[in-house]
Write an enzyme that holds these catalytic residues in place. Structure first.
Site, PDB file in Angstrom:
ATOM      1  N   ILE B 130       0.762  -1.181   0.014  1.00  0.00           N
ATOM      2  CA  ILE B 130      -0.090  -0.024   0.026  1.00  0.00           C
ATOM      3  C   ILE B 130       0.780   1.230   0.108  1.00  0.00           C
ATOM      4  O   ILE B 130       1.450   1.547   1.066  1.00  0.00           O
ATOM      5  CB  ILE B 130      -0.943  -0.055   1.209  1.00  0.00           C
ATOM      6  CG1 ILE B 130      -1.806  -1.319   1.087  1.00  0.00           C
ATOM      7  CG2 ILE B 130      -1.768   1.295   1.345  1.00  0.00           C
ATOM      8  CD1 ILE B 130      -2.424  -1.583   2.547  1.00  0.00           C
ATOM      9  N   ASP B 131       1.051   1.865  -0.975  1.00  0.00           N
ATOM     10  CA  ASP B 131       1.793   2.971  -1.266  1.00  0.00           C
ATOM     11  C   ASP B 131       1.139   4.366  -0.987  1.00  0.00           C
ATOM     12  O   ASP B 131      -0.121   4.450  -1.512  1.00  0.00           O
ATOM     13  CB  ASP B 131       2.292   3.271  -2.678  1.00  0.00           C
ATOM     14  CG  ASP B 131       3.391   1.891  -2.977  1.00  0.00           C
ATOM     15  OD1 ASP B 131       3.951   1.085  -1.996  1.00  0.00           O
ATOM     16  OD2 ASP B 131       3.457   1.601  -4.048  1.00  0.00           O
ATOM     17  N   VAL B 132       1.617   5.197  -0.070  1.00  0.00           N
ATOM     18  CA  VAL B 132       0.636   6.156   0.329  1.00  0.00           C
ATOM     19  C   VAL B 132       1.262   7.412   0.174  1.00  0.00           C
ATOM     20  O   VAL B 132       2.520   7.486   0.277  1.00  0.00           O
ATOM     21  CB  VAL B 132       0.493   6.180   2.035  1.00  0.00           C
ATOM     22  CG1 VAL B 132      -0.362   7.312   2.379  1.00  0.00           C
ATOM     23  CG2 VAL B 132      -0.072   4.635   2.442  1.00  0.00           C
TER      24      VAL B 132
END
Lengths: 203, 233
Positions: B130-132
């Site tokens: 999950i790249d935020v």
């Protein structure tokens, strides 16, 4: 015939064990039929995933009898992870019987507050039988990589080669004569795993 | 002991045989040979290692199995591969090489792949990335494809949960000076919630006067297109 044969019955991670044996400059091969198992010098039985799936795959590949005959011939046999659990009489995880080569049982970790299952990560093991060939040159601080939700307990303490603690004490390694099993993954445990496979290859 | 000691897991990015260092998922800098880097980390006995092909999905490539095989031959520790994974068959192939876990990123919003992979290989071997990214408004958004696409973060996180994924790797793209900082799940809960609390935060800011009542950006958000616009950098 190679010094160590790695059993491939469709499940398990034969590749990384082969890599580590290559690093040790031990001649190794992957075997998937009864005939080469019968001819093997030493046999490694890996296993990953569900107990019944592994036992079933082993049986369907016609290798169950071959492994039992190999064990009866007193040549060294090493089970890894579910491969170790398959050496026991059976597992709570499934309904199929194990190979029953070591009088031990496989059961789920008792549910406990704050205890994450699976037991995944590096842990120290306590070697109970330092005289055993597999425990040769194992320091007390040796650590190994574990991934499992089920753990083995031996009927007789004489078969418990090493213990580890995760909420409760369990058998990290078991042995009976020429048959041994380790719950952790030596092929993923750096120099500690190298030492263990080296010990096995010279057993 | 009920708990294991914390694991330190370095993450290496590569593409086309080059080990790369990026900043905020941009400006790739050539660092050397990825296979050699894996070997070095192995010699240092790190607990685990993650290698990610950062351009496989963008270039619609299959995972580079020959390269993965070379990584596996050098790593005597749990090794995780990510990049370009779209099917269970690919995962089967990668795990059989001797890789312990795979990272699913761009294909994760399709929860079916995560569910199917977790059912076949066990949830311990499936990692959802999950790249935020922090936007101009200070909101946090979930991105895929090296930060070039954004998603409604909350929905994505929930989908991952329902599918029973084993672990999640949360990385912050916006951190200055670093391409990716792994955050421990649960430690930075605000970040993990993704877009779910962003509306509240906007409202709070407006009430506190720290945020102008109406701007072009907020109008855009009101129109409902905000979640799906290409990330403004």
């Amino acid at each position: 015939v190679a010094e160590v044969s790695i059993l491939n019955y469709g499940i398990g991670n034969a590749g990384s064990i082969l890599n580590m044996l290559r690093k040790l400059r031990v001649s190794a091969e992957i075997v998937s039929a009864p005939a080469p198992v019968a001819a093997a010098q030493r046999l490694v039985m890996p296993g990953i995933g569900a107990f019944d799936a592994c036992v079933q795959a082993l049986t369907e590949a016609g290798l169950r009898e071959a492994v039992l005959e190999f064990a009866a011939s007193k040549r060294p046999l090493l089970g890894i992870c579910v491969g170790m659990q398959m050496l026991t009489l059976g597992s709570e995880e499934g309904s199929l019987p194990g190979l029953g080569l070591i009088r031990a049982h496989t059961a789920r970790f008792a549910a406990r507050e704050g205890l994450r299952i699976p037991h995944m990560g590096w842990d120290r093991v306590h070697w109970l039988l330092p005289a055993h060939p597999l425990a040769c040159n194992m320091s007390e601080d040796s650590r190994f990589y574990f991934v499992h939700s089920f753990r083995v307990t031996c009927e007789s303490p004489a078969n418990c080669l090493a213990t580890c603690e995760y909420g409760e004490e369990f058998a990290a390694a078991i042995a009976s004569d020429n048959v041994a099993g380790v719950q952790f993954h030596p092929e993923k445990s750096h120099r500690f795993g190298l030492q263990l496979l080296k010990n096995f290859a010279s057993a | 002991m009920n708990s294991l000691r914390p694991r330190v897991i370095p993450c290496l990015q590569f593409s086309g045989g080059e080990l790369l260092k990026t900043r905020r998922f941009r400006d790739p800098q050539y660092l050397g040979d990825p296979i050699n880097a894996v070997k070095l980390f192995n010699d240092l006995e790190c607990d685990e290692l993650v290698v990610v092909d950062i351009r496989a999905t963008l270039e619609r490539r299959e995972p580079d199995y020959a390269m993965i095989e070379e990584f596996a031959a050098e790593a005597f520790m749990p090794l995780t591969y990510g990049g370009g994974i779209t099917s269970v068959e690919q995962i089967r192939c990668i795990l059989s090489i001797g890789i312990e876990k795979v990272v699913i990123g761009a294909a994760a919003p399709d929860g079916a792949l995560i569910a199917a992979a977790a059912a076949v290989f066990g949830s311990q071997s499936i990692v959802v990335a999950i790249d935020v990214k922090k936007t101009l408004l200070g909101r946090r958004e979930v991105c895929t494809r090296s930060g070039t696409h954004t998603l409604a973060g909350a929905a994505r996180l929930r989908r991952g949960d329902a599918a029973g994924r084993g672990r999640r790797a949360v990385r912050a793209i916006h951190r200055p000076g670093r391409c990716a900082r792994r955050l421990r799940p649960g430690v930075d809960a605000g970040r993990e919630r993704g877009g779910s609390d962003s509306g509240d935060r906007l409202r709070r800011r407006r009430q506190s006067g720290r945020y102008p009542r109406s701007t072009a950006l907020e109008q855009r958000r009101r129109r409902g297109g905000w979640h799906y616009v290409r990330a403004a950098r």
